[in-house]
Design a protein around this motif. Structure first.
Motif, short mmCIF file in Angstrom:
data_model
loop_
_atom_site.label_atom_id
_atom_site.label_comp_id
_atom_site.label_asym_id
_atom_site.label_seq_id
_atom_site.Cartn_x
_atom_site.Cartn_y
_atom_site.Cartn_z
N HIS A 1 -0.93 -13.95 0.08
CA HIS A 1 -2.24 -14.42 0.55
C HIS A 1 -3.21 -13.26 0.81
CE1 HIS A 1 0.13 -18.11 1.42
NE2 HIS A 1 -1.01 -18.70 1.11
N GLY A 2 -2.80 -12.04 0.48
CA GLY A 2 -3.67 -10.89 0.66
C GLY A 2 -3.81 -10.43 2.09
N LEU A 3 -2.80 -10.73 2.92
CA LEU A 3 -2.87 -10.42 4.34
C LEU A 3 -2.07 -9.19 4.74
CD1 LEU A 3 -2.54 -14.08 5.70
CD2 LEU A 3 -4.63 -12.74 5.33
N CYS A 4 -1.62 -8.43 3.76
CA CYS A 4 -0.86 -7.20 4.03
C CYS A 4 -1.63 -5.98 3.51
CB CYS A 4 0.50 -7.25 3.34
SG CYS A 4 1.67 -8.41 4.10
N PRO A 5 -1.47 -4.84 4.19
CA PRO A 5 -2.05 -3.61 3.64
C PRO A 5 -1.31 -3.21 2.36
CG PRO A 5 -0.65 -3.10 5.53
CD PRO A 5 -0.74 -4.59 5.46
N LEU A 6 -2.05 -2.61 1.45
CA LEU A 6 -1.39 -2.13 0.23
C LEU A 6 -0.44 -0.99 0.57
CD1 LEU A 6 -4.41 -2.01 -2.26
CD2 LEU A 6 -2.67 -3.80 -2.06
N THR A 7 0.67 -0.92 -0.14
CA THR A 7 1.60 0.18 0.05
C THR A 7 1.04 1.43 -0.62
OG1 THR A 7 2.81 -0.20 -2.00
CG2 THR A 7 3.51 -1.49 -0.06
N PRO A 8 1.53 2.61 -0.29
CA PRO A 8 1.05 3.82 -0.98
C PRO A 8 1.26 3.76 -2.50
CG PRO A 8 2.23 4.43 1.02
CD PRO A 8 2.42 2.96 0.84
N SER B 1 4.55 8.93 -4.58
CA SER B 1 3.91 8.34 -5.77
C SER B 1 2.41 8.58 -5.76
CB SER B 1 4.19 6.84 -5.83
OG SER B 1 5.57 6.59 -5.96
N LEU B 2 1.81 8.43 -4.60
CA LEU B 2 0.36 8.63 -4.49
C LEU B 2 0.01 10.09 -4.74
CD1 LEU B 2 -2.37 7.35 -3.78
CD2 LEU B 2 -1.90 7.83 -1.37
N ARG B 3 0.82 11.00 -4.20
CA ARG B 3 0.56 12.42 -4.39
C ARG B 3 0.80 12.85 -5.84
NH1 ARG B 3 -0.39 16.10 -0.62
NH2 ARG B 3 0.47 14.89 1.10
N PHE C 1 -2.34 11.70 -7.61
CA PHE C 1 -3.54 12.41 -7.14
C PHE C 1 -3.09 13.61 -6.31
CE2 PHE C 1 -4.69 7.97 -7.73
CZ PHE C 1 -5.83 8.07 -8.54
N PRO C 2 -2.89 14.75 -6.96
CA PRO C 2 -2.32 15.93 -6.26
C PRO C 2 -3.18 16.47 -5.13
CG PRO C 2 -2.21 16.18 -8.66
CD PRO C 2 -3.07 15.00 -8.39
N LYS C 3 -4.50 16.24 -5.19
CA LYS C 3 -5.39 16.83 -4.19
C LYS C 3 -5.55 15.91 -2.99
CE LYS C 3 -8.01 19.77 -7.37
NZ LYS C 3 -9.36 20.13 -7.88
N ILE C 4 -4.43 15.51 -2.42
CA ILE C 4 -4.44 14.71 -1.20
C ILE C 4 -4.39 15.65 -0.01
CG2 ILE C 4 -3.00 13.18 0.21
CD1 ILE C 4 -2.36 11.60 -2.25
N VAL C 5 -5.27 15.40 0.95
CA VAL C 5 -5.31 16.24 2.15
C VAL C 5 -5.36 15.37 3.39
CG1 VAL C 5 -6.41 18.21 1.03
CG2 VAL C 5 -7.83 16.42 2.02
N LYS C 6 -4.91 15.95 4.49
CA LYS C 6 -4.97 15.30 5.80
C LYS C 6 -5.55 16.29 6.80
CE LYS C 6 -0.54 14.23 5.72
NZ LYS C 6 0.77 13.66 6.12
#
Length: 503
Positions: free
Chosen positions: A311-318, A352-354, A357-362
Motif C-alpha cells: 500500500h506504499g506505507l513503508c520507507p524504501l530500503t537502501p 548496494s546504494l554505495r 553511487f560511490p560519492k555518498i557522504v554523511k
C-alpha cells in the motif's frame, strides 16, 4: 577695599574646583564623541571609496578582494544597528497558553507554528514551547538549544506576546493547578473559539500536553495561514552554532559540485513503528517487534509488513532506493548526502546504494569529530543540520513522506519551487517487484518510473483537499500555497481554471 578672611577664600575655592572639574569632564566627553563620530565617518567613506574604485578599476584590487570584503562586512556589522523592532501588539490578555510538543524536530516545528497561531487567535500569552524529551530519541534539548529564542519572541511581538516562563504565581510549586488537555486534532478556528476560549474564563493557564496536527490544513482564515508561514519561515531560526555548522556543510558540498540530499528514512524507530521489515533478517524483524512493544504509545503492535509495503506505507530500503535513483536518471558520480540518522543495519545495508553511487557522504565524513561532539546524543540538533543541508540541496529525495520530508518540501517550495522528488511508493514497489521477478526489463522499468513521476517534482500545484479525511489530504506545511501567492484565491499563481481539488 574689601578684605576677605582666609576661611572665606578657602570656601570659595572649594566651590570653584568642582565646577572646573565638571567643565573638564564635559570637554573630554565632547572630544571623545567627536573622535568616535569622525572615525565612523572616515571608515564609512573609506569603504565606499574602495567599493566605487574597485567597481571601475577591479584589477588594481585583485589581490585585496578578500580583505576589502571582510573589512566591509566588519564595518557593516559594527556600524549598522539592527532593524528596529515592530511595536508590540496591544490586546487584552485572555490567559496563558503552555504547550508541550511531541515527536521529532519537524513535527515539533509544525506544532510550534500552530500554537503561535492559536495564541494569536484567542488573544493569549504564549509560553515558549517545551520540547519532547520522553520519546524514542530521548533528546534532552530545550527550545533555546535548537532555536534562537530571542529572535522568536521579538520577531512575533506585533502578533502575540511570548514569554520564556510562566509567572511564579502560576507555578506548581506554589500549589497552582493548571488545566492539562490535548486539543482535538485537525481543528479549525471555530473549535478553538467556541470550545477552548471559554475555558480560560475558569482557568488562567491551560497546558496543551499534545500538539501534533492540532490545527486543520484547510478552512483556516487567510491571515492565520500566513501567520503559520511567518513563524515557520522567519521566526523559527536555528541557533547561531547550528546555523554556522549547517552552512559549513552546505559550502563543503557545493564546492564539490551539485548534490542530492537523500532522506533515507531506513532507521530503527521508523521500521519498528511502521512494522516494515522488507529485506530484514528474521532476527532483525524480531528485534524491531520487541522495540514496538516496548513503547506503549505505538498503539499498532501486530503488523503485516508486506501488506503495508504493497500500500506504499513503508520507507524504501537502501537497495530499492539505489534502483529508483538509477531509473530516474541520476548520474553515478552525483554527490549524495544522507540526511538521516543511523541507517538500520549500518554500512552493510548501504553497500548496494554505495556501489551504484560511490560519492555518498554523511555528516561524520565531512566534519571533524570535535565539530559534531556538541551535537552527539541530541537527535533534534543533528536533524536541524540535515534540515539546513536538505533545503539548500540541488535535489531533495525523501524515501518516506514523514514530517521532515513534508516540512522540507514546503520550505523548498517557498524558496522558489526547488526540485523535490515526491516518490509514489505504492507505484514504485509494484514496479520494483515486476522488474525483480523478470516481468519488466530494465528499459521498461526505467521508462515507467520516469513517466509516473513527471508531475511529482515539487512543481506548482494546489493543495489537495479531501473532505473529512485530513490525514489523507495534502499537508499544509508541505504546500503552504497561501504564502506563495498574492491573491486570496491564488489565481495569480495557478490560474482561475486550476481550482483546489476536493475529493
Amino acid at each position: 577695599m574689601e578684605v576677605r578672611s582666609e576661611s572665606e577664600v578657602h570656601v570659595r575655592s572649594e566651590k570653584v574646583l568642582p565646577l572646573q572639574a565638571q567643565m573638564i569632564q564635559r570637554t573630554r566627553l565632547k572630544v571623545l564623541f567627536i573622535r568616535v563620530c569622525s572615525s565612523i565617518l572616515i571608515w564609512t567613506c573609506l569603504v565606499q571609496l574602495i567599493a566605487v574604485w574597485e567597481l571601475y578599476n577591479p584589477r588594481w584590487f585583485s589581490g585585496f578582494t578578500g580583505y576589502t570584503t571582510k573589512m566591509s562586512v566588519h564595518v557593516e556589522e559594527t556600524l549598522l544597528s539592527p532593524l528596529p523592532l515592530l511595536p508590540p501588539r496591544n490586546y487584552t490578555n485572555n490567559g496563558f497558553l503552555q504547550v508541550s510538543c511531541n515527536g521529532g524536530l519537524n513535527q515539533m516545528r509544525a506544532a510550534i507554528c500552530d500554537m503561535v497561531t492559536v495564541a494569536r487567535l484567542l488573544n493569549l500569552t504564549l509560553v515558549v514551547p517545551e520540547l519532547d524529551k520522553t520519546s524514542f530519541w530521548a533528546d534532552p534539548s530545550n527550545f533555546d538549544d535548537i532555536f534562537d529564542v530571542r529572535h522568536f519572541i521579538d520577531s512575533l511581538r506585533d502578533e502575540v506576546r511570548i514569554i520564556k516562563r510562566l509567572p511564579k504565581r502560576f507555578s506548581r510549586r506554589y500549589g497552582y493547578q493548571l488545566l492539562e488537555m490535548p486539543p482535538v486534532s485537525w481543528s479549525n478556528e471555530k473549535y478553538y473559539l467556541q470550545q477552548i476560549l471559554p475555558l480560560f474564563s475558569k482557568h488562567q493557564v491551560i497546558h496543551f500536553n499534545r500538539t501534533d496536527t492540532r490545527l486543520a490544513n484547510n478552512g483556516i482564515p487567510l491571515e492565520l495561514q500566513k501567520l503559520r508561514c511567518r513563524v515557520n519561515f522567519q521566526a523559527l531560526k536555528f541557533t547561531p552554532d547550528i546555523e554556522a555548522l549547517g552552512e559549513k556543510l552546505v559550502r563543503m558540498l557545493q564546492e564539490r559540485g551539485p548534490f542530492v540530499a537523500l532522506h533515507l528514512r531506513y532507521e530503527m524507530d521508523m521500521l519498528a513503528f511502521s512494522g516494515c521489515t522488507h529485506g530484514c533478517t528474521e532476527e532483525e524483524a524480531e528485534e524491531l517487534k520487541r522495540l514496538r512493544y516496548a513503547f506503549p504509545w505505538w498503539r499498532e503492535k501486530e503488523i503485516v509488513s508486506e501488506e503495508k509495503r504493497s500500500h506504499g506505507l513503508c520507507p524504501l530500503t537502501p537497495e530499492e532506493t539505489a534502483l529508483i535513483l538509477q531509473a530516474l536518471g541520476f548520474d553515478k558520480d552525483i554527490q549524495i548526502y544522507i540526511a538521516s540518522g543511523d541507517i538500520y543495519g549500518g554500512e552493510h545495508r548501504l553497500a548496494s546504494l554505495r556501489a551504484a553511487f560511490p560519492k555518498i557522504v554523511k555528516k561524520d565524513m565531512l566534519l571533524e569529530p570535535g565539530e559534531l561532539q556538541h551535537f552527539q546524543n541530541h537527535s533534534s540538533q543533528m536533524a536541524a543540520l540535515d534540515f539546513i543541508v536538505s533545503t539548500a540541496s540541488n535535489v531533495f529525495v525523501p524515501t518516506y513522506d514523514g514530517n521532515m520530508a513534508k516540512v522540507v518540501e514546503g520550505h523548498r517550495r517557498y524558496l522558489g519551487f526547488k526540485k523535490t522528488m515526491r516518490l509514489d511508493r505504492k507505484k514504485l514497489v509494484e514496479l520494483l517487484d515486476l522488474h525483480q521477478n523478470g516481468t519488466l526489463t530494465w528499459d521498461e522499468f526505467t521508462a515507467t518510473v520516469r513517466q509516473s513521476h513527471e508531475g511529482r517534482m515539487g512543481q506548482l500545484a494546489r493543495r489537495r483537499v479531501i473532505a473529512d479525511k485530513p490525514k489523507e489530504e495534502d499537508y499544509f506545511y508541505a504546500n503552504p500555497q497561501e504564502c506563495l501567492c498574492e491573491s486570496k484565491t491564488c489565481d495569480d499563481l495557478f490560474g482561475p481554471d486550476n481550482s483546489t481539488a476536493v475529493q
